[in-house]
Write a protein that holds these residues in place. Sequence first.
Motif: not given
Length: 171
Positions: A16-18, A81-82, A87-89, A156-157
């Motif tokens: 939920a936090l992620l 998710i990680a 990939i976003s990084v 961070a995520l």
Amino acid sequence: MNSILIPLKSDGALAALLTFGMALVVGSALGFEHIGGYIPCALCLMQRNPYYIGIGLGVLAILSAVFRLPPVVTKLLLIAIAITMLISVGMGIYHSGVEWKFWEGPSTCAIGATGGDTPVNVLEALNATKAPSCTEATLRVLGLSFAGWNVLTSAALAALALWGVFRKPAV
């Protein structure tokens, strides 16, 4: 450090936090676009895709925890998710490098969102609207462009998701 993360003992709370974090980041980008008037370039728009995918994965992870599916299912979703955030990084690093002129950007760099009010004549609007270039940062906050901030938030995520995967189960 463990006292800070005590509320995140369950995988569902972490998911939920992620999910909230990813929604907050992409929601901020949309706010800067639609409220602030910062028209994104093609690379900016591409950097949103991992967040959209990650939010969907996060919702699935929440549901997995809520419906008490085997914990491995939620852990696999956290890994996904990680990976998505990593990939976003990479996308953010690439775009930041283009902005700092470390390397060339894509030739389709001028294709982006048009923003603004809905035009009456779409063809006229397409001819009149110039999308921003991927090579120029439209705004820098504390020395970082939107792409640079994307690197930090995505990292961070990703770290938080990986922490959730490799932490010892709560007893």
